[in-house]
Design a protein around this motif. Structure first.
Motif, PDB file in Angstrom:
ATOM      1  N   TRP A  95       0.833  -1.199   0.000  1.00 44.87           N
ATOM      2  CA  TRP A  95       0.000   0.000   0.000  1.00 44.87           C
ATOM      3  C   TRP A  95       0.874   1.258   0.000  1.00 44.87           C
ATOM      4  O   TRP A  95       0.662   2.186  -0.787  1.00 44.87           O
ATOM      5  CB  TRP A  95      -0.903  -0.032   1.221  1.00 44.87           C
ATOM      6  CG  TRP A  95      -1.960   1.034   1.269  1.00 44.87           C
ATOM      7  CD1 TRP A  95      -1.824   2.312   1.737  1.00 44.87           C
ATOM      8  CD2 TRP A  95      -3.313   0.915   0.832  1.00 44.87           C
ATOM      9  NE1 TRP A  95      -3.012   2.997   1.634  1.00 44.87           N
ATOM     10  CE2 TRP A  95      -3.947   2.159   1.077  1.00 44.87           C
ATOM     11  CE3 TRP A  95      -4.064  -0.121   0.274  1.00 44.87           C
ATOM     12  CZ2 TRP A  95      -5.281   2.390   0.777  1.00 44.87           C
ATOM     13  CZ3 TRP A  95      -5.395   0.099  -0.028  1.00 44.87           C
ATOM     14  CH2 TRP A  95      -5.990   1.356   0.221  1.00 44.87           C
ATOM     15  N   ALA A 147      -3.782  13.142   1.044  1.00 48.02           N
ATOM     16  CA  ALA A 147      -5.029  12.400   0.834  1.00 48.02           C
ATOM     17  C   ALA A 147      -5.003  11.183   1.752  1.00 48.02           C
ATOM     18  O   ALA A 147      -4.092  10.348   1.659  1.00 48.02           O
ATOM     19  CB  ALA A 147      -5.167  11.973  -0.620  1.00 48.02           C
ATOM     20  N   ALA A 148      -5.961  11.095   2.666  1.00 51.64           N
ATOM     21  CA  ALA A 148      -5.932  10.011   3.642  1.00 51.64           C
ATOM     22  C   ALA A 148      -7.319   9.760   4.210  1.00 51.64           C
ATOM     23  O   ALA A 148      -8.219  10.606   4.129  1.00 51.64           O
ATOM     24  CB  ALA A 148      -4.966  10.349   4.777  1.00 51.64           C
ATOM     25  N   TRP A 149      -7.489   8.572   4.770  1.00 49.64           N
ATOM     26  CA  TRP A 149      -8.674   8.240   5.532  1.00 49.64           C
ATOM     27  C   TRP A 149      -8.316   8.254   7.011  1.00 49.64           C
ATOM     28  O   TRP A 149      -7.151   8.086   7.380  1.00 49.64           O
ATOM     29  CB  TRP A 149      -9.192   6.848   5.176  1.00 49.64           C
ATOM     30  CG  TRP A 149      -9.717   6.700   3.797  1.00 49.64           C
ATOM     31  CD1 TRP A 149     -10.863   7.226   3.286  1.00 49.64           C
ATOM     32  CD2 TRP A 149      -9.121   5.955   2.725  1.00 49.64           C
ATOM     33  NE1 TRP A 149     -11.019   6.865   1.970  1.00 49.64           N
ATOM     34  CE2 TRP A 149      -9.966   6.084   1.600  1.00 49.64           C
ATOM     35  CE3 TRP A 149      -7.958   5.187   2.606  1.00 49.64           C
ATOM     36  CZ2 TRP A 149      -9.689   5.475   0.374  1.00 49.64           C
ATOM     37  CZ3 TRP A 149      -7.668   4.577   1.406  1.00 49.64           C
ATOM     38  CH2 TRP A 149      -8.532   4.729   0.300  1.00 49.64           C
ATOM     39  N   ARG A 150      -9.317   8.459   7.860  1.00 50.29           N
ATOM     40  CA  ARG A 150      -9.148   8.365   9.303  1.00 50.29           C
ATOM     41  C   ARG A 150     -10.070   7.267   9.827  1.00 50.29           C
ATOM     42  O   ARG A 150     -11.289   7.303   9.606  1.00 50.29           O
ATOM     43  CB  ARG A 150      -9.498   9.699   9.973  1.00 50.29           C
ATOM     44  CG  ARG A 150      -8.475  10.796   9.727  1.00 50.29           C
ATOM     45  CD  ARG A 150      -7.245  10.605  10.609  1.00 50.29           C
ATOM     46  NE  ARG A 150      -6.404  11.788  10.605  1.00 50.29           N
ATOM     47  CZ  ARG A 150      -5.629  12.145  11.626  1.00 50.29           C
ATOM     48  NH1 ARG A 150      -5.603  11.423  12.721  1.00 50.29           N
ATOM     49  NH2 ARG A 150      -4.881  13.225  11.546  1.00 50.29           N
ATOM     50  N   LEU A 151      -9.499   6.295  10.512  1.00 53.92           N
ATOM     51  CA  LEU A 151     -10.299   5.200  11.047  1.00 53.92           C
ATOM     52  C   LEU A 151     -11.118   5.679  12.250  1.00 53.92           C
ATOM     53  O   LEU A 151     -10.702   6.596  12.962  1.00 53.92           O
ATOM     54  CB  LEU A 151      -9.391   4.039  11.473  1.00 53.92           C
ATOM     55  CG  LEU A 151      -8.530   3.401  10.374  1.00 53.92           C
ATOM     56  CD1 LEU A 151      -7.771   2.208  10.946  1.00 53.92           C
ATOM     57  CD2 LEU A 151      -9.382   2.970   9.187  1.00 53.92           C
ATOM     58  N   ARG A 208      -7.956   7.858  15.918  1.00 58.30           N
ATOM     59  CA  ARG A 208      -8.208   8.355  14.559  1.00 58.30           C
ATOM     60  C   ARG A 208      -7.007   8.035  13.640  1.00 58.30           C
ATOM     61  O   ARG A 208      -6.451   8.905  12.974  1.00 58.30           O
ATOM     62  CB  ARG A 208      -8.496   9.856  14.560  1.00 58.30           C
ATOM     63  CG  ARG A 208      -9.675  10.258  15.412  1.00 58.30           C
ATOM     64  CD  ARG A 208     -10.976   9.953  14.726  1.00 58.30           C
ATOM     65  NE  ARG A 208     -11.158  10.772  13.538  1.00 58.30           N
ATOM     66  CZ  ARG A 208     -11.998  10.484  12.537  1.00 58.30           C
ATOM     67  NH1 ARG A 208     -12.694   9.376  12.576  1.00 58.30           N
ATOM     68  NH2 ARG A 208     -12.119  11.302  11.509  1.00 58.30           N
ATOM     69  N   LEU A 237      -4.427   7.355  10.918  1.00 57.17           N
ATOM     70  CA  LEU A 237      -4.327   7.908   9.565  1.00 57.17           C
ATOM     71  C   LEU A 237      -3.879   6.815   8.594  1.00 57.17           C
ATOM     72  O   LEU A 237      -2.838   6.183   8.796  1.00 57.17           O
ATOM     73  CB  LEU A 237      -3.349   9.079   9.545  1.00 57.17           C
ATOM     74  CG  LEU A 237      -3.212   9.839   8.220  1.00 57.17           C
ATOM     75  CD1 LEU A 237      -2.950  11.317   8.481  1.00 57.17           C
ATOM     76  CD2 LEU A 237      -2.066   9.267   7.371  1.00 57.17           C
ATOM     77  N   ILE A 238      -4.670   6.604   7.556  1.00 58.51           N
ATOM     78  CA  ILE A 238      -4.333   5.670   6.480  1.00 58.51           C
ATOM     79  C   ILE A 238      -4.227   6.468   5.185  1.00 58.51           C
ATOM     80  O   ILE A 238      -5.237   6.945   4.651  1.00 58.51           O
ATOM     81  CB  ILE A 238      -5.400   4.572   6.317  1.00 58.51           C
ATOM     82  CG1 ILE A 238      -5.619   3.824   7.633  1.00 58.51           C
ATOM     83  CG2 ILE A 238      -5.004   3.607   5.209  1.00 58.51           C
ATOM     84  CD1 ILE A 238      -4.411   3.054   8.125  1.00 58.51           C
ATOM     85  N   LYS A 282      -4.162   7.481   1.369  1.00 59.34           N
ATOM     86  CA  LYS A 282      -4.756   6.902   0.175  1.00 59.34           C
ATOM     87  C   LYS A 282      -3.651   6.527  -0.808  1.00 59.34           C
ATOM     88  O   LYS A 282      -2.535   7.069  -0.749  1.00 59.34           O
ATOM     89  CB  LYS A 282      -5.731   7.893  -0.461  1.00 59.34           C
ATOM     90  CG  LYS A 282      -6.958   8.163   0.394  1.00 59.34           C
ATOM     91  CD  LYS A 282      -7.930   9.111  -0.296  1.00 59.34           C
ATOM     92  CE  LYS A 282      -9.170   9.335   0.563  1.00 59.34           C
ATOM     93  NZ  LYS A 282     -10.156  10.236  -0.085  1.00 59.34           N
TER      94      LYS A 282
END
Length: 255
Positions: free
Chosen positions: A37, A170-174, A179, A181-182, A184
């Motif tokens: 990833w 650019a990222a997602w937060r679980l 929170r 950070l993943i 993108k």
């Protein structure tokens, strides 16, 4: 809680144990997925001199960051032969096995449980040249609040705390307590490292609290710096995707 509920909870714990035959290889699968990833991303470093000093000196420093940054930080430093302190909790067992698959060594403990034994093991390894990593807000939070135990460890070892944080364009937060950070795929990730914090040996309680506050302030400032830097992606130098291994990091000209 009724007896039946305790039995059901026990069955669930056994089912999702890291030693379960069907789940035994899950950490290494997770490490492979994490690496694949992040190989699509571009990494940029602000404050590279602080990181290089912590990695190259013997002993170096105690790299410390927020829990939300753990996945990307774990990937970035995967080939520096580092040592991580991981809690003795059930979740900590999964994290330790994931870290092992990425090339880290771990010591199990925290300031609340098994800390003295873990500290001795960490000190021996840092004296041999292994860089060490710690999570500032611990394994259970509260989030974005530095724990006093981290400062105490720095005081006992005599090693400087090297704060660092990160941001992605650019990222997602679980929906987890920290929170997480993943980033993108194909995101730009900025890692910002700050001046080391040297905590005196045998520091008094009020001094430990003062250094705890300083660490927390520095980490918040580095998070903001990383966010501001990554927002200007057009100004960032072009670097290969998937950066993070030791040789490339130490010899490339980064931010």
């Amino acid at each position: 809680m009724r007896k039946g509920a305790f039995q059901e909870l026990s069955v669930l714990r056994e089912l999702f144990s890291a030693d379960h035959p069907l789940l035994r290889h899950l950490p290494c699968w997770g490490a492979s997925f994490l690496s694949a990833w992040h190989r699509t991303c571009r990494f940029h470093v602000v404050g590279k001199a602080h990181l290089r000093a912590a990695l190259d000196k013997v002993p170096g420093g105690l790299l410390t960051t927020w829990h939300f940054a753990f996945p990307s930080v774990l990937y970035f430093f995967r080939h520096v032969n580092g040592i991580l302190m991981v809690s003795r909790s059930r979740d900590g067992e999964w994290a330790a096995r994931l870290a092992h698959c990425l090339g880290f060594q771990t010591v199990r403990g925290s300031s609340h449980r098994g800390g003295a034994q873990a500290l001795r093991a960490m000190l021996r390894l840092t004296q041999k040249g292994h860089p060490a990593g710690l999570i500032a807000d611990g394994s259970q939070g509260p989030p974005l609040r530095a724990q006093r135990g981290i400062v105490w460890l720095a005081s006992v070892t005599g090693l400087p705390l090297v704060p660092l944080s990160l941001a992605a364009d650019a990222a997602w937060r679980l929906p987890s307590w920290d929170r997480t950070l993943i980033p993108k795929p194909f995101a730009h990730i900025v890692i910002a490292a700050g001046d080391p914090i040297c905590v005196p040996r045998r520091a008094a309680d009020q001094d430990l609290e003062a250094f705890r506050g300083l660490l927390e302030t520095r980490l918040h400032g580095l998070t903001e710096l990383a966010q501001k830097t990554v927002s200007r992606t057009e100004a960032l130098p072009s670097v290969p995707r998937g950066g993070g291994w030791a040789k490339r990091f130490r010899h490339q000209t980064l931010v």
